[in-house]
Enzyme design. Sequence first.
Site, mmCIF file in Angstrom:
data_model
loop_
_atom_site.group_PDB
_atom_site.id
_atom_site.type_symbol
_atom_site.label_atom_id
_atom_site.label_comp_id
_atom_site.label_asym_id
_atom_site.label_seq_id
_atom_site.Cartn_x
_atom_site.Cartn_y
_atom_site.Cartn_z
ATOM 1 N N ARG A 1 -0.626 -7.329 -10.134
ATOM 2 C CA ARG A 1 -2.034 -7.326 -9.711
ATOM 3 C C ARG A 1 -2.198 -8.248 -8.516
ATOM 4 N NH1 ARG A 1 -5.377 -11.431 -13.809
ATOM 5 N NH2 ARG A 1 -3.979 -13.205 -13.504
ATOM 6 N N GLN B 1 -4.130 -19.591 -15.816
ATOM 7 C CA GLN B 1 -3.967 -20.767 -16.671
ATOM 8 C C GLN B 1 -2.553 -21.342 -16.549
ATOM 9 O OE1 GLN B 1 -5.676 -18.012 -17.502
ATOM 10 N NE2 GLN B 1 -7.226 -18.397 -19.075
ATOM 11 N N THR C 1 -32.525 -46.226 2.351
ATOM 12 C CA THR C 1 -31.440 -45.257 2.582
ATOM 13 C C THR C 1 -31.130 -45.184 4.076
ATOM 14 O OG1 THR C 1 -32.826 -43.285 2.787
ATOM 15 C CG2 THR C 1 -32.188 -43.929 0.557
ATOM 16 N N LYS D 1 -27.771 -42.336 0.682
ATOM 17 C CA LYS D 1 -27.908 -41.332 1.741
ATOM 18 C C LYS D 1 -26.817 -40.289 1.579
ATOM 19 C CE LYS D 1 -30.790 -41.411 5.374
ATOM 20 N NZ LYS D 1 -32.230 -41.639 5.171
ATOM 21 N N HIS E 1 -11.558 -11.310 -8.451
ATOM 22 C CA HIS E 1 -10.962 -10.025 -8.822
ATOM 23 C C HIS E 1 -10.986 -9.018 -7.671
ATOM 24 C CE1 HIS E 1 -11.089 -11.646 -12.824
ATOM 25 N NE2 HIS E 1 -12.403 -11.687 -12.836
HETATM 26 O O1 LIG Z 1 -5.204 -15.072 -15.278
HETATM 27 C C1 LIG Z 1 -6.133 -14.620 -15.961
HETATM 28 N N1 LIG Z 1 -6.663 -15.369 -16.975
HETATM 29 C C2 LIG Z 1 -7.680 -14.936 -17.780
HETATM 30 O O2 LIG Z 1 -8.138 -15.654 -18.691
HETATM 31 C C3 LIG Z 1 -8.181 -13.648 -17.513
HETATM 32 N N2 LIG Z 1 -9.166 -12.903 -18.101
HETATM 33 C C4 LIG Z 1 -9.228 -11.732 -17.435
HETATM 34 O O3 LIG Z 1 -10.042 -10.795 -17.680
HETATM 35 N N3 LIG Z 1 -8.288 -11.703 -16.439
HETATM 36 C C5 LIG Z 1 -7.629 -12.882 -16.472
HETATM 37 N N4 LIG Z 1 -6.614 -13.390 -15.727
#
Ligand SMILES: O=c1[nH]c(=O)c2[nH]c(=O)[nH]c2[nH]1
Length: 303
Positions: A179, A235, A59, A11, A263
């Site tokens: 940014r 990353q 269930t 469920k 973005h």
């Molecule tokens: O932090 C980011 N990693 C990316 O892999 C990436 N690729 C992108 O166009 N902007 C960003 N920013």
Amino acid sequence: MSQLLESSYGKANVKFLKVKKNPSNPTEQEVLEANVQVLLRGGFDVSYTKADNSPIVPTDTVKNTILVEAKKTDVWPIERFAAHLAKHFSSKYAHVMGVEVNIVQAKWSRFNVNDAPHPHSFKHEGPETRRVFLDYCKRKDKLVVKSSIKDLTVLKSTGSMFYGYNVCDYTTLKPTKDRILSTDVDASWTYSSKALSNFEDVFKQADAGLFDKTYENARKVTLDLFALENSASVQATMYNMSHKILELVPEVENVTYILPNKHYILFNFEWKGIKDNSELFYPSPDPNGLIKSTVGRKESAKL
Ligand SMILES: O=c1[nH]c(=O)c2[nH]c(=O)[nH]c2[nH]1
């Protein structure tokens, strides 16, 4: 000609809200609102292949069990309740060979009235949730417990960069040292099988506060590093967050982040003769970046 390769059933979206009253002051209360899913695996093949319903635990019974057990047992923290349900289904029905439990907990936080937290009034903190995924395999006697935070939406208006990336004939992105960075955090951590080798370990660790402590640490690390670090990239920031959680909680074996890069794009006013191009952005709903990583311990550092 054909054969059943895999199956599970149960469920989904079984919802409840449980109130916990302080016995010495019953108007001082806590609430836990949950959405529970339980899937069973095991000796059910004939129900698919021979239209034989005899092994099926309906269930509807799964739903009743979740609600009755939520009433009868402690559901705090959700990891304890997930283990309780998996133990119940795998021990009550001999032919249940595996159980998968997913619980999503809504974020209700006590709010202040007259400068003090109100004893039984709560504010819903939006889409952010705390979750647990628990899987138990009877044959291997193997337990997997993975907890997470999902949909914690954050944004920083500076303190984020992205430059030095691969440039080729398909590249249009301009490098930046300033940014907007925004994401919906999906952070999950898997406990080591040494720390949680059976249901009793889960109950003991729940009593000892491991699950709440780890959740608090993961949330704080995520927010602190997001705010404090001058981010080189999504990353690099998610790796640093994972590393810090592994450092703080030895019982955690690995940490996974799944982060959309939401973005916000500077609107170009040059055509209007406006030179300062640093304050007005427009959110770009799609496409979005999507960055995933799982960080574990080096072999020599395993618990
Ligand atoms: O932090 C980011 N990693 C990316 O892999 C990436 N690729 C992108 O166009 N902007 C960003 N920013």
